[in-house]
Structures are given as C-alpha cells and as structure tokens.
Design an enzyme around this catalytic site. Sequence first.
Site, mmCIF file in Angstrom:
data_model
loop_
_atom_site.group_PDB
_atom_site.id
_atom_site.type_symbol
_atom_site.label_atom_id
_atom_site.label_comp_id
_atom_site.label_asym_id
_atom_site.label_seq_id
_atom_site.Cartn_x
_atom_site.Cartn_y
_atom_site.Cartn_z
ATOM 1 N N GLU A 66 -2.937 -22.299 -1.856
ATOM 2 C CA GLU A 66 -2.809 -20.859 -2.024
ATOM 3 C C GLU A 66 -2.498 -20.211 -0.671
ATOM 4 O O GLU A 66 -3.424 -19.841 0.072
ATOM 5 C CB GLU A 66 -4.115 -20.270 -2.566
ATOM 6 C CG GLU A 66 -4.488 -20.749 -3.950
ATOM 7 C CD GLU A 66 -5.205 -19.657 -4.736
ATOM 8 O OE1 GLU A 66 -4.771 -19.352 -5.839
ATOM 9 O OE2 GLU A 66 -6.184 -19.089 -4.213
ATOM 10 N N ASN A 73 -8.303 -17.084 -12.534
ATOM 11 C CA ASN A 73 -9.367 -16.590 -11.656
ATOM 12 C C ASN A 73 -9.469 -15.087 -11.874
ATOM 13 O O ASN A 73 -8.634 -14.340 -11.367
ATOM 14 C CB ASN A 73 -9.011 -16.915 -10.191
ATOM 15 C CG ASN A 73 -9.987 -16.269 -9.221
ATOM 16 O OD1 ASN A 73 -11.061 -15.826 -9.599
ATOM 17 N ND2 ASN A 73 -9.599 -16.219 -7.943
ATOM 18 N N GLY A 129 -2.032 -12.248 -4.380
ATOM 19 C CA GLY A 129 -2.179 -10.820 -4.678
ATOM 20 C C GLY A 129 -1.103 -9.929 -4.094
ATOM 21 O O GLY A 129 -1.226 -8.701 -4.128
ATOM 22 N N GLU A 156 -10.386 -15.474 -0.463
ATOM 23 C CA GLU A 156 -11.167 -14.228 -0.412
ATOM 24 C C GLU A 156 -12.607 -14.513 0.007
ATOM 25 O O GLU A 156 -13.234 -13.696 0.685
ATOM 26 C CB GLU A 156 -11.108 -13.509 -1.771
ATOM 27 C CG GLU A 156 -9.749 -12.846 -1.955
ATOM 28 C CD GLU A 156 -9.297 -12.693 -3.401
ATOM 29 O OE1 GLU A 156 -10.137 -12.781 -4.320
ATOM 30 O OE2 GLU A 156 -8.086 -12.494 -3.608
ATOM 31 N N SER A 184 0.565 -15.166 -6.641
ATOM 32 C CA SER A 184 1.559 -14.389 -7.387
ATOM 33 C C SER A 184 2.346 -15.239 -8.378
ATOM 34 O O SER A 184 3.537 -15.037 -8.559
ATOM 35 C CB SER A 184 2.481 -13.644 -6.420
ATOM 36 O OG SER A 184 1.716 -12.801 -5.586
ATOM 37 N N HIS A 215 -12.149 -20.357 -1.826
ATOM 38 C CA HIS A 215 -11.063 -19.400 -2.096
ATOM 39 C C HIS A 215 -10.850 -18.520 -0.855
ATOM 40 O O HIS A 215 -11.805 -18.184 -0.159
ATOM 41 C CB HIS A 215 -11.419 -18.544 -3.317
ATOM 42 C CG HIS A 215 -10.281 -17.699 -3.789
ATOM 43 N ND1 HIS A 215 -9.962 -16.501 -3.194
ATOM 44 C CD2 HIS A 215 -9.361 -17.900 -4.759
ATOM 45 C CE1 HIS A 215 -8.894 -15.990 -3.817
ATOM 46 N NE2 HIS A 215 -8.505 -16.828 -4.757
ATOM 47 N N LYS A 243 -11.562 -13.056 -10.760
ATOM 48 C CA LYS A 243 -12.160 -12.340 -9.614
ATOM 49 C C LYS A 243 -13.237 -11.374 -10.135
ATOM 50 O O LYS A 243 -13.907 -11.688 -11.114
ATOM 51 C CB LYS A 243 -11.083 -11.623 -8.805
ATOM 52 C CG LYS A 243 -9.887 -12.529 -8.484
ATOM 53 C CD LYS A 243 -9.000 -11.969 -7.434
ATOM 54 C CE LYS A 243 -7.763 -12.839 -7.304
ATOM 55 N NZ LYS A 243 -7.018 -12.617 -6.098
HETATM 56 C C1 PEP Z 1 -5.948 -16.115 -6.663
HETATM 57 O O1 PEP Z 1 -6.736 -15.208 -6.513
HETATM 58 O O2 PEP Z 1 -6.359 -17.282 -6.633
HETATM 59 C C2 PEP Z 1 -4.525 -15.805 -6.896
HETATM 60 C C3 PEP Z 1 -3.664 -16.772 -6.886
HETATM 61 O O3 PEP Z 1 -4.224 -14.484 -7.092
HETATM 62 P P1 PEP Z 1 -2.796 -13.895 -7.558
HETATM 63 O O4 PEP Z 1 -2.297 -14.743 -8.691
HETATM 64 O O5 PEP Z 1 -3.111 -12.497 -8.007
HETATM 65 O O6 PEP Z 1 -1.886 -13.942 -6.393
#
Ligand code: PEP
Length: 255
Positions: free
Chosen positions: A172, A9, A178, A97, A217, A95, A11
Amino acid sequence: MRRKLVVGNWKMHGDLTSNQLLLERIINGVRELNNADYVVCVPNPYLFQARELLKNTNIAWGGQNVDQHEEGAFTGAVAPHMLTDLGCTYVLLGHSERRSLFHETNLTASARFEAAIKAGLTPILCVGETLAEHNAGLTEVVVASQMDAVMATLNEQEFALAKQLNMVFAYEPLWAVGTGKAAASEHVQTIHKFIRDRIAKRNTQAAAQVRILYGGSLKAKNAKDLFAMPDVDGGLIGGASLLANEFVEICRAAN
Ligand code: PEP
C-alpha cells in the site's frame, strides 16, 4: 494458481443501520462469485454484527488491528483471542494510518504479527512507502525493511505457522491510499515481485503460496488491470469497500 482475495477495510466508518444495508448488499452481490475469497475488516464494535450477518456466507470478517498482549491493563486495546472469539479469521497489521497517526512501528507490527498467528488469525501485513521515499527511489528499501522487521523475528516454527495460516502481504504506497490516485499496474507488479522474491529467500514454497494484495485507490474501474498482473493476488480496499456496488464489482473482477 493462487485464489484471489479481496479485503474491505472500513476504517472508522459505519453504524448499525448502514452496516446492515451494506453487508446485505455485498452478501447478495458476491453469493454466486465462488472463484475468489472475500473479507471485511469492520470497526471492533461491529464485529458481533458482522458475525451475525456473515456467518453462513462466503464472506469472512476480520479486525483492523490487534494488540500483542493477551490481556491486562491496556486500556482501549483488543487482544487476539477477543477477535477469534467473535469469529474473526483475518487481521490487518501495520496499516499506514496506524503507523502515521498512532505511532505504530515495525516493532509493534512484528510483535502483533506473532501474537496474531499464535491465536490462529491470518495476518495481513501492510507495507509501503511515502511519496518522498517513492520520489527518492527508496520504495524497495522501505518495503524490505518493513518486511524484514517482521520476518526476521519469526523462528522456523513461527514461520511455518504463518505459512499454514496463509499469511498475506498488502503493498500500500501511502501516496495512493485515499488519494484517488492508484499506482500504475506495472509499478505494482514490480514491487509485488520484489516482495515475493524476498519471501523466497526464506522459503520458496511460502513465496509461491503467499497472497500479495495491492491497496491504494483500488476501484471497480482499475481492478481488472491490477488483478491481471501475475503477482497481484487481490486487493485491500478502503473507500470503495463502503460502496456496495463498487466493492461487488471489484470482487467480480477478482473472479
Ligand atoms: C486502505 O485504507 O487500506 C486503502 C487502500 O484505502 P483506499 O482504497 O481508500 O485508498
């Protein structure tokens, strides 16, 4: 045996030059890794570029969101057929976000899920709890409500279509996205099993088949441990998907 799936992803990152470099490195890195599936979800303006670079490779591409309408006066929105026009086969939905920064809800996730499958896109539905919910012991309650909001709206025909398209779930936890602090593998396994069991209440065959990704992460250093869990079928990768070496190492761990 479910084939693992690794989804990047991106972003809101990238430009034509850096995307080309990143994609070329990933293409070279995963060319021989034939025991898993790979997807990159790039910003909409770069889907055309993704299609040009990825069309004859073992990497698919997808959108990071989609609107539920087919067309109309919805400034800034992108319809499902626009993604399929550009060769997308996957789309992220719900998601965290989108939920926290753009006020999207279970209702929009549900409408978009339906619109996506009707257009032939494989939906990747993101679910997960906040830190406060986690600390209050509400993880399963939150995940169940996010799943049910979507599953309950699908009639039998729509559910069959989602199954046929190999719908994907991504767990998630917001406190891991993040932050650099991934959830412990055992916690992830518990929640993934919970998700699978909940799908099984509707359809056991779908539950056995559905791929459940972990996101938050996930890096090259923790990918192997997470992927070793029986109900972890791959990962949704944010930050580490922008670094070719990291992403390729995660793909390698999925093989
Ligand atoms: C995401 O945005 O779906 C995500 C898992 O981000 P990160 O790997 O940076 O934690």
